[in-house]
Every structure is written in C-alpha cells, then in structure tokens.
Design a protein around this motif. Structure first.
Motif, PDB file in Angstrom:
ATOM      1  N   ASP A 103       0.716  -1.384   0.192  1.00 13.52           N
ATOM      2  CA  ASP A 103       0.024  -0.034  -0.051  1.00 13.52           C
ATOM      3  C   ASP A 103       0.933   1.255   0.085  1.00 13.52           C
ATOM      4  OD1 ASP A 103      -2.213  -1.512   0.052  1.00 13.52           O
ATOM      5  OD2 ASP A 103      -2.824  -1.178   2.138  1.00 13.52           O
ATOM      6  N   ASP A 104       2.199   1.145   0.431  1.00  9.95           N
ATOM      7  CA  ASP A 104       2.824   2.192   0.617  1.00  9.95           C
ATOM      8  C   ASP A 104       3.547   2.705  -0.448  1.00  9.95           C
ATOM      9  OD1 ASP A 104       4.637   0.001   0.954  1.00  9.95           O
ATOM     10  OD2 ASP A 104       5.529   0.999   2.798  1.00  9.95           O
ATOM     11  N   LEU A 105       3.722   1.664  -1.739  1.00  8.56           N
ATOM     12  CA  LEU A 105       4.214   2.082  -2.818  1.00  8.56           C
ATOM     13  C   LEU A 105       3.256   2.859  -3.686  1.00  8.56           C
ATOM     14  CD1 LEU A 105       6.692   1.488  -4.698  1.00  8.56           C
ATOM     15  CD2 LEU A 105       5.390  -0.461  -5.654  1.00  8.56           C
ATOM     16  N   PRO A 106       3.796   4.224  -3.867  1.00 10.00           N
ATOM     17  CA  PRO A 106       2.996   5.268  -4.837  1.00 10.00           C
ATOM     18  C   PRO A 106       3.327   5.184  -6.297  1.00 10.00           C
ATOM     19  CG  PRO A 106       4.936   6.314  -3.771  1.00 10.00           C
ATOM     20  CD  PRO A 106       5.111   4.927  -3.405  1.00 10.00           C
ATOM     21  N   TYR A 107       2.499   6.092  -7.114  1.00 10.37           N
ATOM     22  CA  TYR A 107       2.909   6.207  -8.362  1.00 10.37           C
ATOM     23  C   TYR A 107       4.195   7.189  -8.240  1.00 10.37           C
ATOM     24  CZ  TYR A 107       3.286   8.959 -12.651  1.00 10.37           C
ATOM     25  OH  TYR A 107       3.537   9.499 -13.706  1.00 10.37           O
ATOM     26  N   ARG A 108       5.207   7.060  -9.001  1.00  4.61           N
ATOM     27  CA  ARG A 108       6.336   8.001  -9.272  1.00  4.61           C
ATOM     28  C   ARG A 108       6.754   8.207 -10.667  1.00  4.61           C
ATOM     29  NH1 ARG A 108      11.431   7.305  -5.860  1.00  4.61           N
ATOM     30  NH2 ARG A 108      11.071   5.008  -6.370  1.00  4.61           N
ATOM     31  N   PRO A 109       6.803   9.179 -11.316  1.00  2.44           N
ATOM     32  CA  PRO A 109       6.990   9.458 -12.582  1.00  2.44           C
ATOM     33  C   PRO A 109       8.385   8.569 -12.967  1.00  2.44           C
ATOM     34  CG  PRO A 109       6.571  11.376 -11.739  1.00  2.44           C
ATOM     35  CD  PRO A 109       6.659  10.654 -10.678  1.00  2.44           C
ATOM     36  N   LYS A 110       8.502   8.072 -14.140  1.00  2.20           N
ATOM     37  CA  LYS A 110       9.798   7.279 -14.644  1.00  2.20           C
ATOM     38  C   LYS A 110      11.036   8.410 -14.306  1.00  2.20           C
ATOM     39  CE  LYS A 110       7.959   3.745 -17.565  1.00  2.20           C
ATOM     40  NZ  LYS A 110       8.095   3.224 -18.915  1.00  2.20           N
ATOM     41  N   THR A 111      10.613   9.589 -14.744  1.00  3.69           N
ATOM     42  CA  THR A 111      11.772  10.625 -14.375  1.00  3.69           C
ATOM     43  C   THR A 111      12.395  10.736 -13.132  1.00  3.69           C
ATOM     44  OG1 THR A 111      10.266  12.286 -14.396  1.00  3.69           O
ATOM     45  CG2 THR A 111      11.314  12.015 -16.525  1.00  3.69           C
ATOM     46  N   ALA A 112      11.504  10.564 -12.181  1.00  7.49           N
ATOM     47  CA  ALA A 112      11.667  10.408 -10.640  1.00  7.49           C
ATOM     48  C   ALA A 112      12.625   9.394 -10.451  1.00  7.49           C
ATOM     49  CB  ALA A 112      10.536  10.768 -10.042  1.00  7.49           C
ATOM     50  N   LEU A 113      12.437   8.266 -10.945  1.00  7.03           N
ATOM     51  CA  LEU A 113      12.898   6.887 -10.962  1.00  7.03           C
ATOM     52  C   LEU A 113      14.260   6.950 -11.352  1.00  7.03           C
ATOM     53  CD1 LEU A 113      10.135   4.353 -11.646  1.00  7.03           C
ATOM     54  CD2 LEU A 113      11.087   5.295  -9.418  1.00  7.03           C
ATOM     55  N   ALA A 114      14.487   7.705 -12.317  1.00  4.11           N
ATOM     56  CA  ALA A 114      15.726   7.888 -13.176  1.00  4.11           C
ATOM     57  C   ALA A 114      16.723   8.735 -12.087  1.00  4.11           C
ATOM     58  CB  ALA A 114      15.481   8.422 -14.479  1.00  4.11           C
ATOM     59  N   PHE A 169      19.908  10.135 -22.545  1.00  2.00           N
ATOM     60  CA  PHE A 169      18.481   9.531 -22.579  1.00  2.00           C
ATOM     61  C   PHE A 169      17.646   9.849 -23.540  1.00  2.00           C
ATOM     62  CE2 PHE A 169      17.669  13.960 -21.621  1.00  2.00           C
ATOM     63  CZ  PHE A 169      18.745  14.418 -20.739  1.00  2.00           C
ATOM     64  N   ASP A 170      16.411   9.271 -23.662  1.00  2.00           N
ATOM     65  CA  ASP A 170      15.624   9.417 -24.910  1.00  2.00           C
ATOM     66  C   ASP A 170      14.623  10.666 -24.658  1.00  2.00           C
ATOM     67  OD1 ASP A 170      13.283   8.462 -23.582  1.00  2.00           O
ATOM     68  OD2 ASP A 170      13.775   6.540 -24.627  1.00  2.00           O
ATOM     69  N   GLU A 171      13.783  10.926 -25.554  1.00  2.00           N
ATOM     70  CA  GLU A 171      12.890  11.915 -25.536  1.00  2.00           C
ATOM     71  C   GLU A 171      11.744  11.951 -24.720  1.00  2.00           C
ATOM     72  OE1 GLU A 171       9.583  12.267 -28.842  1.00  2.00           O
ATOM     73  OE2 GLU A 171      11.532  12.182 -29.743  1.00  2.00           O
ATOM     74  N   GLY A 172      11.512  10.478 -24.209  1.00  2.00           N
ATOM     75  CA  GLY A 172      10.512  10.332 -23.300  1.00  2.00           C
ATOM     76  C   GLY A 172      10.906  10.934 -21.884  1.00  2.00           C
ATOM     77  N   TYR A 173      12.345  10.940 -21.740  1.00  2.00           N
ATOM     78  CA  TYR A 173      12.775  11.607 -20.390  1.00  2.00           C
ATOM     79  C   TYR A 173      13.134  12.921 -20.698  1.00  2.00           C
ATOM     80  CZ  TYR A 173      12.775   7.094 -18.499  1.00  2.00           C
ATOM     81  OH  TYR A 173      12.790   5.800 -18.163  1.00  2.00           O
ATOM     82  N   ARG A 195      19.950   3.895 -27.715  1.00  2.00           N
ATOM     83  CA  ARG A 195      19.088   3.369 -28.337  1.00  2.00           C
ATOM     84  C   ARG A 195      17.753   3.959 -28.257  1.00  2.00           C
ATOM     85  NH1 ARG A 195      20.227  -3.065 -28.460  1.00  2.00           N
ATOM     86  NH2 ARG A 195      22.269  -2.871 -28.911  1.00  2.00           N
ATOM     87  N   LYS A 196      16.918   4.260 -29.198  1.00  2.00           N
ATOM     88  CA  LYS A 196      15.640   4.992 -29.114  1.00  2.00           C
ATOM     89  C   LYS A 196      14.502   4.054 -28.392  1.00  2.00           C
ATOM     90  CE  LYS A 196      12.128   7.438 -31.773  1.00  2.00           C
ATOM     91  NZ  LYS A 196      11.959   7.841 -33.145  1.00  2.00           N
ATOM     92  N   SER A 197      14.322   4.227 -27.122  1.00  2.00           N
ATOM     93  CA  SER A 197      13.424   3.431 -26.433  1.00  2.00           C
ATOM     94  C   SER A 197      13.117   4.468 -24.996  1.00  2.00           C
ATOM     95  CB  SER A 197      14.250   2.276 -26.027  1.00  2.00           C
ATOM     96  OG  SER A 197      15.218   2.536 -25.111  1.00  2.00           O
ATOM     97  N   SER A 198      12.164   3.959 -24.384  1.00  2.00           N
ATOM     98  CA  SER A 198      11.573   4.769 -23.171  1.00  2.00           C
ATOM     99  C   SER A 198      12.541   4.353 -22.032  1.00  2.00           C
ATOM    100  CB  SER A 198      10.282   4.296 -22.990  1.00  2.00           C
ATOM    101  OG  SER A 198      10.218   2.779 -22.710  1.00  2.00           O
ATOM    102  N   THR A 199      13.783   4.485 -22.227  1.00  2.00           N
ATOM    103  CA  THR A 199      15.002   3.999 -21.349  1.00  2.00           C
ATOM    104  C   THR A 199      15.805   5.221 -21.072  1.00  2.00           C
ATOM    105  OG1 THR A 199      14.754   1.997 -22.379  1.00  2.00           O
ATOM    106  CG2 THR A 199      16.813   2.241 -21.099  1.00  2.00           C
ATOM    107  N   CYS A 200      16.388   5.299 -19.977  1.00  2.15           N
ATOM    108  CA  CYS A 200      17.204   6.223 -19.607  1.00  2.15           C
ATOM    109  C   CYS A 200      18.748   5.584 -19.492  1.00  2.15           C
ATOM    110  CB  CYS A 200      17.044   6.893 -18.103  1.00  2.15           C
ATOM    111  SG  CYS A 200      18.480   8.232 -17.801  1.00  2.15           S
TER     112      CYS A 200
END
Length: 239
Positions: free
Chosen positions: A47-58, A77-81, A214-219
């Motif tokens: 329950d204590d695991l919240p949503y965090r944007p991928k940029t915050a995780l990065a 990083f790619d343009e998603g970040y 590489r072009k992906s949703s990856t940092c």
C-alpha cells in the motif's frame, strides 16, 4: 495477474573492458494501478508504494549510484525523459553532465527575451522553429558526421548546434545549454538534442555519445568506462 514494472527498462549496468554487471532496478507503478489499491493488493503490491514518474525514478537511480561511489562522464536519455525539464534540472542538481533527445515541441530561447511578457515575440520557442529561424542556426553550414555501426552500413547525419537558454519556472536559465539538430538525409528524419556539456565541447563528441543511446523509453548512463542502462540488457560501449 502481473504488475507492469520498469525492470525490463531499468536494468542499470556497469561495463569495464570485458567485465559487465547489473547494478540497480526500479519498480514502476502506473497511475491507473496506484489509484486502484484493491487491484494492487491482489497483485501483492504494498500500500505504501506510490506512483512516481519514470523521470523521478531515473534521478533516484543516478543519485543512488553516485552514493555508491560511481562516477559518470555522461548521462544519456531519450525524448521520453528529455521532454521533462524537471528531469534535466534534477540531473544538473546532481552535478552530472548529460545529453538527451528532446521532442520537437521542447521549448527554449535562442537569446534571452528582452522582457518577461506573455506576448508571442518574447515567449520561448519550440526547438523545431529555433533551428529553422534563429540566426544562430540558419547562418551556419551543416556539419556532416558519420557514425559506424557493427553489422550494417554507417549512418550519416548532418548536424547544426548552438547555445540556447532553457525554460525554468517560466523564465530563461541563467546559463546556456547545447541545442543540436541532426538530419538524416537518407530518411528525412530529424532529431533534437539538448546538453549541459561545456560550450567548448566538440559537437562530434556530443553526437557520438548521444548516438550510443538506443531509441526507447529508457534512460541511459555512461561513466568513465561507458556504463549503460538499456531496454533489455546492460550494454557496454567501447571507445
């Protein structure tokens, strides 16, 4: 039932010569899951695991790596970040040098505005328009750069680059950043990159580092021995 995670995209790895190892990973909880705690409980998500944007995780992974004694030459990083200015300034705050792809509607100023005003002539500009209308770009020739690839023909990009001011809390940054446009004549594709590297950094070095991602949703990240995060595996970059 399975919980989507960034484990495939957030396997952080270290490479030194022939030695390679994984370093870190982060669980990503989408907003739709975070709002449905019953669904999360059925999947065993605390329950204590919240949503965090991928940029915050990065940013958190970079900070953790630095705390563990790693030192990076580049974060890539790619343009998603890159579309999130808060992510860029978060890396700045960690004292890291970075280059990343940004979408064509990413905004900046080619020169500081004369006035702080909502009027169109003083507003920040989309990078798509900056590279086509700003004197900093239209008065320079394209620089041709060739990037070898292991199993296929090398790619050739025409490149222009200049210093610009990013948008921070609605105002131009005090310092300048690189804005780079890369044009693939063979495909007609355009890519846009932003970097906080020093103004004297060679443009071909900036593009060499950026093209390794590489072009992906990856940092991605590289230390002094070329360290990388990739979509499905740790990738060592030589050179």
């Amino acid at each position: 039932m399975c919980c989507p995670s960034v484990l495939p995209a957030w396997l952080s790895g270290y490479a030194h010569g022939d030695f390679k190892t994984l370093l870190d990973a982060e669980l990503y909880l989408p907003k739709s899951w975070a709002r449905d705690r019953k669904r999360c409980r059925r999947a065993g998500i605390p329950d204590d695991l919240p949503y965090r944007p991928k940029t915050a995780l990065a940013v958190a992974e970079v900070q953790r790596a630095l705390g563990n004694g790693l030192h990076f030459d580049w974060l890539v990083f790619d343009e998603g970040y890159g579309r999130d200015p808060a992510f860029l300034f978060g890396l700045d705050a960690l004292g890291q040098t970075w280059i990343g792809e940004v979408p064509k509607n990413f905004r900046c100023w080619p020169v500081p505005p004369q006035y702080q005003s909502p009027r169109k002539e003083f507003a920040s500009k989309k990078v798509y328009n900056v590279v086509r209308r700003s004197p900093a770009f239209i008065h320079q020739d394209w620089q041709v750069l060739l990037f070898p690839r292991q199993t296929v023909e090398p790619t050739i990009w025409d490149v222009k680059a200049a210093q610009v001011y990013l948008v921070h809390h609605g105002r131009p940054t005090e310092r300048t950043y690189w804005l780079i446009v890369a044009w693939n004549r063979a495909t007609g594709e355009y890519k846009y990159f932003v970097s906080n590297a020093p103004p004297r950094t060679p443009v071909d070095l900036l593009l060499k580092v950026a093209s390794a991602g590489r072009k992906s949703s990856t940092c991605f990240a590289w230390p002094r021995t070329r360290w990388a995060w990739t979509t499905s595996r740790a990738a060592a970059m030589s050179g």
